[in-house]
Each structure stands twice: as C-alpha cells, then as structure tokens.
Scaffold this active site. Structure first.
Site, mmCIF file in Angstrom:
data_model
loop_
_atom_site.group_PDB
_atom_site.id
_atom_site.type_symbol
_atom_site.label_atom_id
_atom_site.label_comp_id
_atom_site.label_asym_id
_atom_site.label_seq_id
_atom_site.Cartn_x
_atom_site.Cartn_y
_atom_site.Cartn_z
ATOM 1 N N SER A 126 9.198 -6.618 2.578
ATOM 2 C CA SER A 126 9.471 -5.885 3.818
ATOM 3 C C SER A 126 8.287 -5.029 4.223
ATOM 4 O O SER A 126 7.537 -4.528 3.367
ATOM 5 C CB SER A 126 10.697 -4.990 3.605
ATOM 6 N N TYR A 150 15.068 1.883 -0.661
ATOM 7 C CA TYR A 150 14.974 0.460 -0.315
ATOM 8 C C TYR A 150 13.528 -0.013 -0.389
ATOM 9 O O TYR A 150 13.212 -1.014 -1.042
ATOM 10 C CB TYR A 150 15.536 0.215 1.089
ATOM 11 N N LYS A 154 11.398 -2.787 -3.096
ATOM 12 C CA LYS A 154 10.527 -3.907 -2.718
ATOM 13 C C LYS A 154 9.160 -3.779 -3.384
ATOM 14 O O LYS A 154 8.580 -4.780 -3.839
ATOM 15 C CB LYS A 154 10.388 -3.970 -1.195
#
Length: 337
Positions: A126, A150, A154
């Site tokens: 991302s 989040y 990643k």
C-alpha cells in the site's frame, strides 16, 4: 490444465477483480477466503462473468492446516496475497487484530508456501507505507514511515519478504504498492460493497448518490492543493487487477520487483464529487468539515517503474471509475428491490 494461482482474499473487492483478470489471461484462479469481508454470492457472480465456476476454499490464512490442505489439493504455481485488513481508522482502534491477521496470517502463508515448494508470490502492499511523503509524485525509493498500524503491518511484511528473498534466492516476489482503487467491473456484477459506513471516498459518495447516506463530509478545504481539498491518485480496480497479472508474468521469468500501481494523476475530493455527479446526473450534497488527523494533502504515484518493469499503464480514467461504480450501485439497488 492452466497454471493454478491461489488468490487469498479472492472473494473481496480487489480479489474478485484479480480472479477475473487471471482467468482472462489463461490462468486457473483458486479463491481462498474466510468471507468475513466478502459477499457469499461472489463466486456465483464470478461464474457468470467467466463462464465457469471458480474453485473456492473457505479458510483463514491464520489456519496452517487449512493452508497446507489447499496446497495439497491444488498444484499451485503462485500466490497472490490479498487477505489483509485494510481500514486505517480501524487499525488505530484495533492494532492487535491487524498485527494478528496482516502479519501473523502472512507469516503462516509464507510457511505453507515454503512447505509446498511454491515460491512465487505477488504481495498486496500500500502507498500508506510512505506516510507523509517528502515528494509528489512519490517514487518507490521514498522513505517508509507508517502513520498508523495498518501501514506498519505492510512495512513489516515488506521487510519479511526482503529477508526471505535474501536468505533464499529461489523466491520470486512482486510487491505492489496500491494507491486508491476505485470503480467496478464493467459487468456491474462485482464491485466494492462495504457492509457499514465506507472508509474510502468513492463508495461513500456512491452511498450518498443512492440516498443511503445523507451527505459527503469533505475533511478540510485549506490544504495547499488547487482547490484546497485533499488530492489522491485513484486507479480503476480493473487496471489494478491487470497489474497483478503483469506482475505474475515477470515472476514466472524470475524477475522480482517492487512497484507503485497508480495512474500518476491526482484528483481532489471536489473533483471526485463533480465526476460522480456527471456519472449520476444528480447533485450530491456535501459539507466542509475539519481536517482529519493523519490525512496528508497529496498522495500521487510515480509510475515509471511499473511501466518499465511490468509494462503497466493505467488505461481507465476517473469518469470510467465513476460510471462503473454507479452502474454497480444501481445493479445492487435493482437486486435488493
């Protein structure tokens, strides 16, 4: 038989479009999904699009035995990993759940792949790994600095893959840093379908267009952007899905890579609302509210590396994203009626 590709999260928004793109490219996609965040009827819809029912394994990536069984039952030539929690706000509220699924589940998947001797992986990363980038458009060489759990998951997964490929050169890995997926399949049979209030702008606008939500909240109009609202790089989900197929093709030749997948063109919140109004021929109410903490003014991809390494260029523009999204929303309304 065509090469089988395991798609974790294959019944989800991006996953379902990847399954179609794989099928169209001559692969045999195998869906692995726990259906926690996917509609149960997606495989039926995919069968309508593809003309053949996809193989479906209902399972959780945190379940090693289930993963091992999937690799035993299918001659998997590669994996596209999309089974991650993805809401920034939720990750701040529930960091342990995000580390459990996004990091722990991914570690489980890598272990199952190694046991099966399957070492070809396309990983869904991302643009959030860039945090607040120093330059726009943002290149892949930009520093990684997560601003939320989040994004941190990643980064951790990317680092796991770096270490794995250093330790074992047999691994061929493609890391794809998505910008903002939007739109729906041209058939209007699959699309983004958040069960509650959407976290992303386009599905939120879409729900305002249907009347399900009252108005759009525009978080800040005093950014250093052309109209003062936040600017994002939106990429049509079908273009994004095709990027995965191109990534897989490079991995078959042993060419690992890390690339942005975006258009290189940013659109502001007000431009997005205007485009959706054109698609729907409706006025969409919105109000300007305070900025959200953690939002950055501009996110836009530098795209040359994906073009040079994968031959990837986005073909569909904002008007196509909005038109396909609206066709999908109308199809849902007809179905619900």
């Amino acid at each position: 038989m065509a090469e089988q590709i395991l798609v974790t999260g294959g019944a989800g928004y991006i996953g379902s479009h990847v399954v179609v793109a794989l099928h169209e490219a001559g692969y045999t996609p195998v869906i692995f999904d726990n259906f926690n965040n996917a509609r149960r009827d997606v495989p039926v819809r995919l069968a309508q699009i593809m003309g053949t029912a996809p193989s479906v394994i209902e399972g959780d990536i945190r379940d090693s035995a289930c993963l091992d069984q999937a690799f035993q039952e299918h001659e998997v030539g590669g994996v596209i990993h999309l089974a991650a929690h993805k809401a920034v706000g939720e990750s701040v509220a529930k960091p342990l759940a995000y580390f459990d699924n996004n990091v722990g589940g991914f570690l489980n998947l890598l272990g199952a792949m190694e046991r099966a001797g399957c070492k070809r992986l396309v990983f869904s990363s991302s643009a959030t790994v860039y945090g607040e980038p120093d330059e726009t458009p943002t290149p892949e060489t930009a520093p990684r600095r997560a601003m939320n759990p989040y994004g941190r998951t990643k980064i951790i997964c990317e680092e796991m893959l770096q270490d794995l490929c250093t330790a074992d050169p047999e691994w061929a890995v493609g890391v794809l840093r998505y910008f903002n997926p939007a739109g729906a399949h041209g058939s209007a049979l699959i699309g983004e379908d958040p069960a509650d209030i959407p976290n992303n702008l386009m599905p939120y606008i879409a729900k305002v267009a249907t009347g399900a939500l009252a108005k759009i909240s525009v978080f800040g109009n005093d950014y250093d952007t052309p109209d003062g609202t936040g600017v994002r790089d939106y990429i049509h989900v079908e273009d994004l899905a095709e990027g995965h197929v191109l990534s897989l093709a490079q991995l078959r030749q042993g060419n690992g890579h890390l690339v942005n997948l975006g258009t290189g063109r940013g659109y502001s919140v007000l431009e997005m609302i205007a485009a959706y109004q054109r698609a729907t021929n409706r006025q969409l109410p919105y109000e300007i509210v305070a900025r959200r903490e953690g939002d950055v003014p501009i996110y836009c991809a530098k795209t040359e590396k994906a073009r040079d390494l994968l031959g990837f260029e986005a073909k569909r523009g904002l008007d196509e994203m909005c038109a396909s999204s609206w066709a999908w929303m109308q199809a849902q309304e007809r179905g619900n009626d």
